[in-house]
Design an enzyme around this catalytic site. Structure first.
Site, mmCIF file in Angstrom:
data_model
loop_
_atom_site.group_PDB
_atom_site.id
_atom_site.type_symbol
_atom_site.label_atom_id
_atom_site.label_comp_id
_atom_site.label_asym_id
_atom_site.label_seq_id
_atom_site.Cartn_x
_atom_site.Cartn_y
_atom_site.Cartn_z
ATOM 1 N N GLY A 296 0.840 -1.197 0.000
ATOM 2 C CA GLY A 296 0.000 0.000 0.000
ATOM 3 C C GLY A 296 0.867 1.234 0.000
ATOM 4 O O GLY A 296 2.021 1.200 0.455
ATOM 5 N N GLN B 185 2.993 10.102 1.165
ATOM 6 C CA GLN B 185 4.296 9.432 1.296
ATOM 7 C C GLN B 185 5.234 9.743 0.137
ATOM 8 O O GLN B 185 6.439 9.514 0.233
ATOM 9 C CB GLN B 185 4.111 7.910 1.380
ATOM 10 C CG GLN B 185 3.440 7.439 2.652
ATOM 11 C CD GLN B 185 3.291 5.937 2.665
ATOM 12 O OE1 GLN B 185 2.344 5.402 2.119
ATOM 13 N NE2 GLN B 185 4.248 5.245 3.254
ATOM 14 N N CYS C 224 5.506 -0.044 7.330
ATOM 15 C CA CYS C 224 5.207 1.129 6.504
ATOM 16 C C CYS C 224 6.460 1.495 5.716
ATOM 17 O O CYS C 224 7.558 1.491 6.275
ATOM 18 C CB CYS C 224 4.797 2.289 7.412
ATOM 19 S SG CYS C 224 4.379 3.794 6.524
ATOM 20 N N LEU C 225 6.277 1.823 4.444
ATOM 21 C CA LEU C 225 7.435 2.188 3.617
ATOM 22 C C LEU C 225 8.081 3.480 4.115
ATOM 23 O O LEU C 225 9.238 3.744 3.804
ATOM 24 C CB LEU C 225 7.021 2.327 2.150
ATOM 25 C CG LEU C 225 6.565 1.012 1.483
ATOM 26 C CD1 LEU C 225 6.070 1.275 0.069
ATOM 27 C CD2 LEU C 225 7.689 -0.015 1.470
ATOM 28 N N HIS D 273 -4.779 1.612 7.086
ATOM 29 C CA HIS D 273 -3.430 2.138 7.291
ATOM 30 C C HIS D 273 -3.145 3.260 6.284
ATOM 31 O O HIS D 273 -2.653 4.330 6.661
ATOM 32 C CB HIS D 273 -2.421 0.990 7.142
ATOM 33 C CG HIS D 273 -0.986 1.406 7.151
ATOM 34 N ND1 HIS D 273 -0.084 0.978 8.108
ATOM 35 C CD2 HIS D 273 -0.272 2.212 6.313
ATOM 36 C CE1 HIS D 273 1.113 1.525 7.858
ATOM 37 N NE2 HIS D 273 1.026 2.267 6.767
ATOM 38 N N GLU D 274 -3.483 3.026 5.015
ATOM 39 C CA GLU D 274 -3.214 4.045 3.983
ATOM 40 C C GLU D 274 -4.094 5.272 4.187
ATOM 41 O O GLU D 274 -3.655 6.406 3.994
ATOM 42 C CB GLU D 274 -3.412 3.465 2.580
ATOM 43 C CG GLU D 274 -2.518 2.284 2.225
ATOM 44 C CD GLU D 274 -1.062 2.465 2.602
ATOM 45 O OE1 GLU D 274 -0.568 3.604 2.558
ATOM 46 O OE2 GLU D 274 -0.420 1.467 2.972
ATOM 47 N N HIS E 284 -2.729 7.754 6.581
ATOM 48 C CA HIS E 284 -1.705 8.656 6.031
ATOM 49 C C HIS E 284 -2.334 9.965 5.544
ATOM 50 O O HIS E 284 -1.694 11.016 5.555
ATOM 51 C CB HIS E 284 -0.975 8.003 4.855
ATOM 52 C CG HIS E 284 0.127 7.060 5.251
ATOM 53 N ND1 HIS E 284 1.262 7.481 5.913
ATOM 54 C CD2 HIS E 284 0.278 5.724 5.066
ATOM 55 C CE1 HIS E 284 2.068 6.433 6.106
ATOM 56 N NE2 HIS E 284 1.487 5.355 5.622
HETATM 57 NI NI NI Z 1 2.335 3.453 5.665
#
Ligand code: NI
Length: 171
Positions: free
Chosen positions: A46, A51, A94-95, A136-137, A140
Site C-alpha cells: 500500500g 508518502q 510502513c514504507l 493504514h493508507e 496517512h
Molecule cells: Ni504506511
C-alpha cells in the site's frame, strides 16, 4: 510511469492532512500509476500520496499474491462508510518507517467509498489484510502513522531504532 521518492519519518510532510481530489483527471490518474509502480518496486502492499510528497487524498493498495495475481486498487477521496465493531490486532509496517513493525488493533472489516481511476464512485467491502491495509493508507491522509496508534514509549523506541538504522545507512 515513474518511480517516486518515498518520504521517511519523521519528515513533517507525513504529518499533514491531505486535500481532497477535486476531480480524477489525467494528472491524478498518472499519480496513481506512478504510486503503484513505486509501491511494487519497494516492495509494499500500500502507498498513500503524502508518502511521495503529494498532499492529496489518493491511495493505492494491492494485497494480491505477487506478480502472478496482481489486484491493484486505486482510490481517490476514500471514506469509511462502515466499520465492524470487532477489532483485530495485525502486525503492520510502513514504507515510510522502513523495517519497523508493530501490532496495531483496527476494525476487522470496513466498507469504503471512493472514486476509482476513471472518477467513478465505487464501494468495496474489505476484511482481514485488505481492510488493515486500506485503513493504514487512509490514516496517512490524516497525517497519522501506524506508530501513532502505539504508546508513547513504544513509538519512541521505534523512532529511535529507525533513526539509528537511517544513520547507519548514510554513514
Ligand atoms: Ni504506511
Amino acid at each position: 510511469m515513474a518511480l517516486l521518492p518515498i518520504l521517511v519519518a519523521p519528515d513533517p510532510r507525513l504529518k499533514l492532512k491531505a486535500k481532497p481530489v477535486a476531480s480524477v483527471d489525467a494528472r491524478v490518474a498518472r499519480l496513481m500509476e506512478d504510486m503503484l509502480e513505486t509501491m511494487y518496486a519497494a516492495p509494499g502492499i500500500g502507498l498513500a500520496a503524502p508518502q511521495v510528497g503529494e498532499s492529496l487524498r489518493v491511495i493505492v493498495v494491492d494485497v494480491g499474491k505477487g506478480e502472478e495475481e496482481r489486484a491493484p486498487l486505486r482510490m481517490a477521496n476514500p471514506e469509511i462508510a462502515w466499520a465492524s465493531e470487532e477489532s483485530i490486532p495485525f502486525e503492520e509496517g510502513c514504507l515510510s518507517l522502513p523495517e519497523q513493525y508493530a501490532d496495531v488493533t483496527r476494525p476487522r472489516a470496513v466498507r469504503v467509498r471512493y472514486l476509482d481511476e476513471a472518477g467513478a464512485a465505487r464501494e468495496i467491502e474489505a476484511e482481514g489484510l485488505l481492510a488493515v491495509c486500506i485503513q493504514h493508507e487512509m490514516d496517512h491522509l490524516e497525517g497519522t502513522l501506524f506508530v501513532d496508534h502505539l504508546s508513547v514509549l513504544r513509538r519512541g523506541m521505534i523512532m529511535k531504532r529507525l533513526q539509528k538504522a537511517m544513520n547507519d545507512k548514510t554513514a
